[in-house]
Design a protein around this motif. Structure first.
Motif, PDB file in Angstrom:
ATOM      1  N   LEU A 187      51.680  16.298 -69.712  1.00  0.00           N
ATOM      2  CA  LEU A 187      51.736  17.702 -69.084  1.00  0.00           C
ATOM      3  C   LEU A 187      52.512  17.668 -67.760  1.00  0.00           C
ATOM      4  CD1 LEU A 187      47.818  18.660 -69.370  1.00  0.00           C
ATOM      5  CD2 LEU A 187      49.868  19.258 -70.737  1.00  0.00           C
ATOM      6  N   MET A 188      52.986  18.478 -67.241  1.00  0.00           N
ATOM      7  CA  MET A 188      53.790  18.484 -65.935  1.00  0.00           C
ATOM      8  C   MET A 188      52.665  18.478 -64.802  1.00  0.00           C
ATOM      9  SD  MET A 188      53.187  21.673 -64.328  1.00  0.00           S
ATOM     10  CE  MET A 188      54.428  21.720 -63.191  1.00  0.00           C
ATOM     11  N   ASP A 189      53.025  18.098 -63.808  1.00  0.00           N
ATOM     12  CA  ASP A 189      52.114  17.835 -62.500  1.00  0.00           C
ATOM     13  C   ASP A 189      51.875  19.022 -61.974  1.00  0.00           C
ATOM     14  OD1 ASP A 189      50.781  17.124 -60.418  1.00  0.00           O
ATOM     15  OD2 ASP A 189      52.407  16.384 -59.040  1.00  0.00           O
ATOM     16  N   TRP A 190      50.712  19.908 -62.296  1.00  0.00           N
ATOM     17  CA  TRP A 190      50.534  21.183 -61.972  1.00  0.00           C
ATOM     18  C   TRP A 190      49.970  21.298 -60.591  1.00  0.00           C
ATOM     19  CZ3 TRP A 190      45.810  23.017 -60.182  1.00  0.00           C
ATOM     20  CH2 TRP A 190      44.685  22.175 -60.364  1.00  0.00           C
ATOM     21  N   THR A 191      49.501  20.062 -59.918  1.00  0.00           N
ATOM     22  CA  THR A 191      48.983  20.264 -58.485  1.00  0.00           C
ATOM     23  C   THR A 191      50.155  20.421 -57.559  1.00  0.00           C
ATOM     24  OG1 THR A 191      49.570  17.912 -57.965  1.00  0.00           O
ATOM     25  CG2 THR A 191      47.559  18.323 -58.867  1.00  0.00           C
ATOM     26  N   VAL A 192      51.468  21.020 -58.060  1.00  0.00           N
ATOM     27  CA  VAL A 192      52.234  21.660 -57.047  1.00  0.00           C
ATOM     28  C   VAL A 192      51.741  23.097 -56.686  1.00  0.00           C
ATOM     29  CG1 VAL A 192      54.134  20.167 -57.620  1.00  0.00           C
ATOM     30  CG2 VAL A 192      53.641  22.259 -58.895  1.00  0.00           C
ATOM     31  N   TYR A 193      50.801  23.397 -57.627  1.00  0.00           N
ATOM     32  CA  TYR A 193      50.203  25.030 -57.441  1.00  0.00           C
ATOM     33  C   TYR A 193      49.219  24.894 -56.522  1.00  0.00           C
ATOM     34  CZ  TYR A 193      53.065  26.781 -61.398  1.00  0.00           C
ATOM     35  OH  TYR A 193      54.077  27.275 -61.906  1.00  0.00           O
ATOM     36  N   SER A 246      60.386  29.187 -59.668  1.00  0.00           N
ATOM     37  CA  SER A 246      60.392  28.752 -58.472  1.00  0.00           C
ATOM     38  C   SER A 246      59.960  27.406 -58.369  1.00  0.00           C
ATOM     39  CB  SER A 246      59.447  29.635 -57.617  1.00  0.00           C
ATOM     40  OG  SER A 246      58.156  29.192 -58.568  1.00  0.00           O
ATOM     41  N   ILE A 247      59.537  26.680 -59.542  1.00  0.00           N
ATOM     42  CA  ILE A 247      59.396  25.251 -59.127  1.00  0.00           C
ATOM     43  C   ILE A 247      60.440  24.674 -60.245  1.00  0.00           C
ATOM     44  CG2 ILE A 247      57.239  25.506 -58.436  1.00  0.00           C
ATOM     45  CD1 ILE A 247      56.288  24.733 -61.658  1.00  0.00           C
ATOM     46  N   GLY A 248      61.463  25.122 -60.705  1.00  0.00           N
ATOM     47  CA  GLY A 248      62.307  24.455 -61.302  1.00  0.00           C
ATOM     48  C   GLY A 248      62.232  24.548 -62.718  1.00  0.00           C
ATOM     49  N   ARG A 249      61.252  25.346 -63.390  1.00  0.00           N
ATOM     50  CA  ARG A 249      60.793  25.137 -64.800  1.00  0.00           C
ATOM     51  C   ARG A 249      60.974  26.604 -65.453  1.00  0.00           C
ATOM     52  NH1 ARG A 249      58.261  20.966 -66.589  1.00  0.00           N
ATOM     53  NH2 ARG A 249      56.836  22.203 -67.965  1.00  0.00           N
ATOM     54  N   TYR A 254      39.914  21.449 -56.601  1.00  0.00           N
ATOM     55  CA  TYR A 254      38.958  22.033 -56.866  1.00  0.00           C
ATOM     56  C   TYR A 254      38.421  21.610 -58.283  1.00  0.00           C
ATOM     57  CZ  TYR A 254      40.838  25.527 -53.539  1.00  0.00           C
ATOM     58  OH  TYR A 254      41.270  26.034 -52.593  1.00  0.00           O
ATOM     59  N   PRO A 255      37.425  20.839 -58.359  1.00  0.00           N
ATOM     60  CA  PRO A 255      37.071  20.273 -59.703  1.00  0.00           C
ATOM     61  C   PRO A 255      36.718  21.176 -60.914  1.00  0.00           C
ATOM     62  CG  PRO A 255      35.047  20.453 -58.124  1.00  0.00           C
ATOM     63  CD  PRO A 255      36.196  20.656 -57.159  1.00  0.00           C
ATOM     64  N   ASP A 256      36.403  22.316 -60.618  1.00  0.00           N
ATOM     65  CA  ASP A 256      36.114  23.376 -61.831  1.00  0.00           C
ATOM     66  C   ASP A 256      37.605  24.091 -62.062  1.00  0.00           C
ATOM     67  OD1 ASP A 256      33.786  22.421 -62.082  1.00  0.00           O
ATOM     68  OD2 ASP A 256      32.828  23.762 -60.693  1.00  0.00           O
ATOM     69  N   VAL A 257      38.690  23.575 -61.691  1.00  0.00           N
ATOM     70  CA  VAL A 257      39.914  24.086 -62.086  1.00  0.00           C
ATOM     71  C   VAL A 257      40.569  22.881 -62.924  1.00  0.00           C
ATOM     72  CG1 VAL A 257      42.314  25.133 -61.349  1.00  0.00           C
ATOM     73  CG2 VAL A 257      40.323  25.486 -60.207  1.00  0.00           C
ATOM     74  N   ILE A 258      40.624  23.096 -64.282  1.00  0.00           N
ATOM     75  CA  ILE A 258      41.085  21.854 -65.094  1.00  0.00           C
ATOM     76  C   ILE A 258      42.204  22.245 -66.057  1.00  0.00           C
ATOM     77  CG2 ILE A 258      38.642  20.968 -65.025  1.00  0.00           C
ATOM     78  CD1 ILE A 258      38.289  22.175 -67.942  1.00  0.00           C
ATOM     79  N   THR A 259      42.696  21.336 -66.717  1.00  0.00           N
ATOM     80  CA  THR A 259      43.883  21.546 -67.468  1.00  0.00           C
ATOM     81  C   THR A 259      43.300  21.773 -68.852  1.00  0.00           C
ATOM     82  OG1 THR A 259      43.964  19.231 -68.272  1.00  0.00           O
ATOM     83  CG2 THR A 259      45.257  19.922 -66.210  1.00  0.00           C
ATOM     84  N   SER A 260      44.102  22.361 -69.728  1.00  0.00           N
ATOM     85  CA  SER A 260      43.658  22.891 -70.955  1.00  0.00           C
ATOM     86  C   SER A 260      43.090  21.656 -71.980  1.00  0.00           C
ATOM     87  CB  SER A 260      44.717  23.802 -71.869  1.00  0.00           C
ATOM     88  OG  SER A 260      46.017  23.048 -71.620  1.00  0.00           O
ATOM     89  N   GLY A 286      51.980  23.526 -68.559  1.00  0.00           N
ATOM     90  CA  GLY A 286      53.437  23.349 -69.151  1.00  0.00           C
ATOM     91  C   GLY A 286      53.709  21.855 -69.271  1.00  0.00           C
ATOM     92  N   ILE A 287      54.453  21.706 -70.165  1.00  0.00           N
ATOM     93  CA  ILE A 287      54.784  20.453 -70.708  1.00  0.00           C
ATOM     94  C   ILE A 287      56.419  19.648 -70.350  1.00  0.00           C
ATOM     95  CG2 ILE A 287      53.170  20.482 -72.496  1.00  0.00           C
ATOM     96  CD1 ILE A 287      55.746  20.542 -74.488  1.00  0.00           C
ATOM     97  N   ASN A 288      56.294  18.334 -69.830  1.00  0.00           N
ATOM     98  CA  ASN A 288      57.389  17.623 -69.878  1.00  0.00           C
ATOM     99  C   ASN A 288      57.609  16.663 -70.843  1.00  0.00           C
ATOM    100  OD1 ASN A 288      58.668  18.334 -67.385  1.00  0.00           O
ATOM    101  ND2 ASN A 288      57.058  17.101 -66.383  1.00  0.00           N
TER     102      ASN A 288
END
Lengths: 195, 308, 653
Positions: free
Chosen positions: C334-340, C395-398, C348-354, C495-497
């Motif tokens: 997975l891409m590093d989503w913490t840029v969001y 906006s994040i190059g993806r 936030y612990p209750d915001v998780i990846t799929s 998203g994925i890398n």
């Protein structure tokens, strides 16, 4: 006329799209209508067209729909939409451009906003600096909303937050500012647009 | 604190009116930290939101005159407490680099502006730049430890990111760093720290401000913040002076004090609350002042007790 | 020399903006050109037949075809001239389509440029010499890098075809991402139930040697003969002795170790077995958390182990193998989503990846298959799924679409309803991309039968409301209104890398990769599992986003490529390689140092040291020829004389 279908061939003003793009420096066809601009907009609940709908209407060249909308006047210029746009469009810039275009064509669909801005700028023109009570008084007279924020007056006055006397820029500075306004208005008149 | 940089100070109109307390506290904090600046002669209003809402060129002309005034008195950089003024000054400086735009603006001015205009920065960034955490710590007389603070920057300070250069535009942290240097250990991770408060719409369209400010106040109160810490006069006005309007709008009671970060820093530096203009707040901050004092006394006693 | 020139119309592709007839006529004035004509489709059978006939009729000794890029059709025409009795290298191609007709509209200018390119090709051809390939032996063994579903499928197909397989997996177990999934779309069958048998087959297949916890350290050589060094990372457990009984994991006192297999939701022990169906089912020690390794005090696992498999001194091992072909199947991360930051940036612990949610759904996951949110262990009732987090976001190059998120989000919404019948799921989406077999029907079921609320719009912000709920601020663009959903849990379709380190591996394999680290296929349509390095093939998501069926298909496709390569006992090299002119060589050694393939060595030649190119290793890259200060190394079919002839020709115009 909401009932008639939009003639997608004849109903479009392609030069309007080009003008908006040129003046804002933004490419509106980059918008893929995700709605993020609307989702984060703090003024959305006052809009007649949501931000993404404004963008869509610009993409289609629906000049009247856009320039007659209330939304462009209610925008707070917080630029949350620009910050979060996945396509790097400076949406706030587009909104401001549309507002400028509408004003130049003398289409002001939310007069209170305009009246407030003009009241503010009148005090700046007069004194070189803004004058809060002056702005309020001018605004109340212009808008005939004579009770605007009277609930705040006691608190603000007792805390000395509002001065009754304007701060005038010393040493002729105020006059210099007034000259800026004068030239601005003269030029607008020369160019045949609403200042 | 000594620097060879000559700082021109641009207070902004609200400093002489509704945010007198911001002016008092930031000049006091700068004085203590040794940040020397001189007020720009004959400065004028930056035009705020109304000017750029009406015309980018008018806004730029008003701002440029200030930058030119600063240059005339030899300032290398302009410093202002107000994010709205800062945003306008920076936008103007950037846009004036476009020759076509500059030509249009020059027509409005008494004389054409010089090619190079001084940069503008915020008082907060200037403190961050000139003073290390250690510098700030050395002035702290009573720590802010134990005070639950919701840091709130508003929408203008950090964006547009490229122009404002204020860290992550969604999650700036400079205010937290300054507060931490003052001993604050309970600064909240405030999720709405850069959401818009409703800005200048308070007069022409009250709900626009009360709804947005109401949400910010509501979340701060639910997170059990003792106070909200701000850096923008307009935000402060909307959250404090207009707090009652927001309460009516969202049907809640808040009663939460809204202080400028400079007021909190000043309290930490041991300044008299009055010299920081705390008496000007609509929602009284007395209980914050008392709590800081009580917590510090208790800590001292505890330390003394341990020593004995 | 007798040269024939053939100018191709390519239908209207070239003839639309180039006067092909005039170009052919002008070629007749070039030296040695005895025949020139234009052809409608030179690559089609009549076109090739015309070329062959002209070679016979006019006794041609060299051929120029002015047509498209040599990438697709150079091999075609080389075979054509070969059939007519010429050496395949007595052929040149002028690209007047991609380089001329497709990029300009001015017919006169285009025709002039086409004439120039043809003249250059003729000039080069006049200097060309016949070249001949050499044949060499093939090591009929394949290295497969990555033990996810694509690598597993490729390994099993190769092994079933009688080819010995070396399967290298970085993690302690094979199974890849699929092993972490609970169910699979669109059938909602259990992932472990369908993957498990294949994993067991890998473990038991006599033709497969599995190296888990291992990575490819180095790889040299060329198609048919690669030398591979594998680093077997120490697990501090002798896997020959370990039986996977799990006694060590029960007694390990270091219990607060982030569980990588569970995507860091939940904790594990410092010595652990990733999951019950792991292959190989062996324990390994996480040295960062092992008390014995960090403090020197503990050693409980060594005491408890019934087979005495624990060895705290154990070091990495290097293993050398020789293979004839390589399949890369390294998958994704997975891409590093913490840029969001607007979604909390990971705070936030209750915001998780799929993928984390997948572990919460899974019976072998940290919650035993009961959905409990990370912050307080409560069962969430209202769950928001957000799609395109890190996808389609310039906006994040993806700008890329990650391909399978639409489908697994629908699946997760369905599973949520199965797990918690009184729950309600919301999905924020931009478009539903469900192009596979039975896919669209599945997403409709999620809406129609499972009551999932799909809301069309991106999410601007997520924030905790201070009362234990999250507020998701989105918009419904179909309704034209802002939407706020207070909820208990947010699942991001991140998203994925390409897999971490994919670019390093690509450099070792000498294959290309894109900005996301995905490996570049030989041709986007027609060579989907090949690379531009002979003998190196691709399978699965390492080449680009794809779902399980496609990954399996590509695994099989790559295996078929290996099997067809190994169907021959000998391979032929490409004779377009470097040659040393021993008389000029001063043995400075610069060529040896610059060669990326190790294809040059020093050899004694009449009592003096000279550089010598190993024909089968040289890939004809030309670095040495550009480096050699003496001009002693020449690249066949691109010699200085040949290139200068082209330049001279061009400079005459």
């Amino acid at each position: 006329m909401q009932d008639t279908p939009l003639n997608i061939v004849q109903g479009r003003d392609l030069s309007f799209i080009r003008e908006v793009e040129a003046e804002s420096g933004q490419k509106v066809s980059n918008c893929y209508q995700c709605g993020n601009c609307s989702a984060g907009c703090p003024a959305a609940f006052t809009y007649d067209l949501q931000t993404n709908q404004i963008m869509r209407a610009v993409q289609l060249g629906l000049k009247d729909k856009v320039l007659n909308s209330k939304s462009i006047w209610m925008c707070l210029s917080c630029s949350t939409c620009s910050l979060r746009c996945p396509n790097n469009i400076d949406v706030a810039n587009v909104m401001e451009t549309l507002r400028h275009m509408a004003r130049r064509e003398n289409r002001v669909n939310v007069p209170v906003m305009n009246k407030f801005w003009l009241s503010f700028l009148n005090t700046v023109r007069a004194f070189g600096r803004s004058f809060e009570i002056g702005t309020m008084v001018l605004y109340m007279l212009r808008s005939l909303r004579l009770t605007t924020d009277v609930d705040l007056a006691p608190g603000a006055l007792s805390k000395g937050k509002l001065g009754f006397k304007p701060h005038v820029v010393p040493d002729g500075g105020a006059k210099a500012v007034a000259r800026i306004f004068r030239r601005y208005e003269e030029r607008a008149r020369r160019e045949g647009v609403r200042p | 604190m000594s620097t060879s940089m000559k700082i021109g100070y641009y207070p902004g109109c609200s400093a002489k009116g509704s945010s007198l307390d911001y002016e008092l506290s930031s000049s006091e904090v700068c004085r203590i930290l040794g940040i020397v600046s001189s007020e720009i002669d004959e400065w004028n209003c930056c035009g705020s939101t109304p000017a750029h809402a009406v015309s980018t060129e008018l806004s730029a002309a008003l701002c440029t005159r200030n930058l030119v005034q600063a240059t005339k008195q030899g300032a290398d950089i302009v410093m202002t407490p107000c994010p709205s003024c800062l945003s306008n000054l920076r936008h103007a400086r950037e846009r004036m680099q476009n020759p076509e735009f500059k030509k249009r603006v020059d027509e409005l001015l008494d004389e054409p502006a010089p090619e190079v205009l001084p940069e503008a920065t915020s008082v907060m960034q200037m403190i961050g730049k000139l003073c290390s955490a250690e510098d700030i710590k050395s002035h702290v007389r009573q720590s802010l430890a134990g005070i639950r603070i919701a840091p709130y920057y508003g929408c203008l300070m950090s964006r547009p990111a490229e122009l404002m250069n204020f860290g992550d535009p969604e999650n700036p942290t400079l205010m937290e760093e300054l507060l931490a240097a003052c001993g604050a250990d309970s600064v909240l991770d405030f999720p709405l720290k850069t959401e818009c408060c409703g800005a200048s719409a308070g007069i022409p369209h009250r709900p626009l401000t009360s709804v947005n400010s109401g949400r910010i106040l509501d979340v701060a109160v639910k997170m059990e913040a003792d106070c909200i810490c701000v850096c923008c006069p307009l935000c402060q006005m909307n959250l404090d002076l207009r707090q009652k309007q927001a309460e009516r709008q969202v049907n809640a009671k808040f009663g939460i004090p809204v202080l400028y970060y400079t007021q909190l820093m000043g309290l930490a530096f041991g300044c008299d609350p009055k010299t920081l203009g705390l008496n000007k707040l609509i929602v009284s901050a007395d209980r914050i002042v008392d709590r800081i004092r009580a917590l510090n006394t208790a800590r001292k006693e505890a330390q003394g007790g341990n020593a004995a | 020399m007798r040269i024939g020139v053939f100018v191709c119309h390519c239908g209207s592709n070239i003839a639309g903006t180039v006067d092909c007839k005039a170009a052919a006529e002008s070629a007749l004035s070039l030296p040695d050109v005895v025949y020139a004509t234009d052809l409608m489709y030179s690559c089609a059978e009549p076109g090739q037949a015309a070329i062959e006939k002209a070679i016979h009729d006019y006794a041609l000794t060299g051929v120029v075809v002015a047509s498209c890029s040599p990438r697709m059709h150079e091999p075609t025409f080389r075979r054509t001239v070969e059939r007519a009795g010429l050496n395949r290298y007595m052929f040149e191609m002028a690209n007047i389509r991609e380089h001329v007709s497709w990029i300009g509209k001015d017919k006169v200018a285009n025709t002039n440029k086409a004439c120039e390119l043809i003249a250059m090709a003729v000039a080069k051809l006049r200097n060309d010499r016949p070249l001949h390939s050499q044949s060499f032996d093939v090591t009929k063994k394949v290295l497969i890098i990555g033990g996810g579903i694509a690598g597993i499928q490729a390994a099993l197909d190769c092994a079933d075809g009688g080819i010995p397989v070396i399967l290298v997996e970085r993690e302690p177990t094979i199974g890849g991402k699929m092993a972490k999934l609970d169910k699979t779309f669109p059938t909602v069958d259990c992932s472990a139930c369908i993957l498990g048998p294949k994993m067991v087959d890998v473990a038991q297949h006599p033709n497969i040697t599995l190296y888990a916890c291992s990575e490819v350290e180095d790889i040299t050589g060329y198609v048919g003969n690669f030398d591979v060094t594998i680093r077997k990372k120490t697990t501090y457990v002798d896997w020959d002795k370990c039986t996977g009984c799990g006694a060590c994991t029960e007694k390990c006192p270091s219990k607060n170790v982030p569980d990588r297999f569970n995507e860091n939701v939940g904790l594990t022990t410092a010595i652990n077995i990733p999951f019950p169906q792991a292959i190989p089912k062996r324990a390994s020690i996480n040295p960062d958390y092992c008390r014995k390794l960090t403090t020197g005090k503990c050693g409980i696992c060594a005491k408890i182990c019934p087979t005495k498999a624990i060895d705290y001194e154990r070091k990495d091992e290097l293993i050398n193998v020789k293979v004839g072909s390589v399949i890369a199947a390294t998958g994704y991360d997975l891409m590093d989503w913490t840029v969001y930051e607007e979604y909390g940036g990971g705070r936030y612990p209750d915001v998780i990846t799929s993928l984390q949610y997948e572990r919460l759904l899974n019976a072998s996951g940290p919650t035993g298959g009961h959905i409990k949110r990370p912050s307080d262990g409560k069962e969430p009732k209202r769950i928001v799924f957000i799609q395109c987090v890190g996808s389609r976001d310039k906006s994040i190059g993806r700008p890329l679409c990650s391909g399978f998120c639409c489908m697994y989000t629908a699946k997760q919404a369905v599973l949520t309803k199965d797990h918690i019948p009184d729950s309600q799921s919301y999905v924020f989406y931009m478009d539903i991309r469900a192009a596979g077999k039975l896919y669209d029907e599945f997403t409709r079921r999620a809406v129609e039968e499972y009551g999932t609320e799909y809301i069309r719009g991106r999410v601007s912000k997520i924030y905790p409301d201070g009362n234990g709920q999250l507020i998701v601020c989105g918009s419904d663009t179909l309704l034209g209104q802002r939407v706020e959903v207070p909820c208990d849990l947010v699942v991001l379709a991140v998203g994925i890398n390409a897999s971490k380190g994919a670019s390093h591996l690509a450099e070792k394999l000498r294959i290309s990769y894109d900005q996301y680290g995905f490996f570049l296929e030989g041709h986007p349509k027609l060579r989907p599992v090949e690379t531009n390095t002979a003998g190196v093939f691709l399978a699965g998501v390492c080449q680009g986003t794809k779902d399980i069926p496609s990954s399996v298909a590509q695994g099989s496709a790559a295996a078929a490529k290996v099997l067809s390569l190994f169907a021959r006992d000998k391979l032929e090299n490409d004779p377009q390689i470097a040659h040393v002119n021993a008389a000029r060589c001063v043995a400075c050694g610069k060529c040896i140092r610059c060669c990326p393939f190790g294809a040059i060595r020093e050899e004694e030649f009449r009592g003096q040291l000279k550089a010598k190119v190993i024909d089968t290793v040289c890939q004809g890259c030309g670095l040495c020829t550009a480096t050699c200060p003496q001009g002693a190394i020449q690249l066949s079919h691109a010699t200085d004389n040949e290139i200068l002839a082209e330049v001279n020709q061009l400079c005459q115009f």
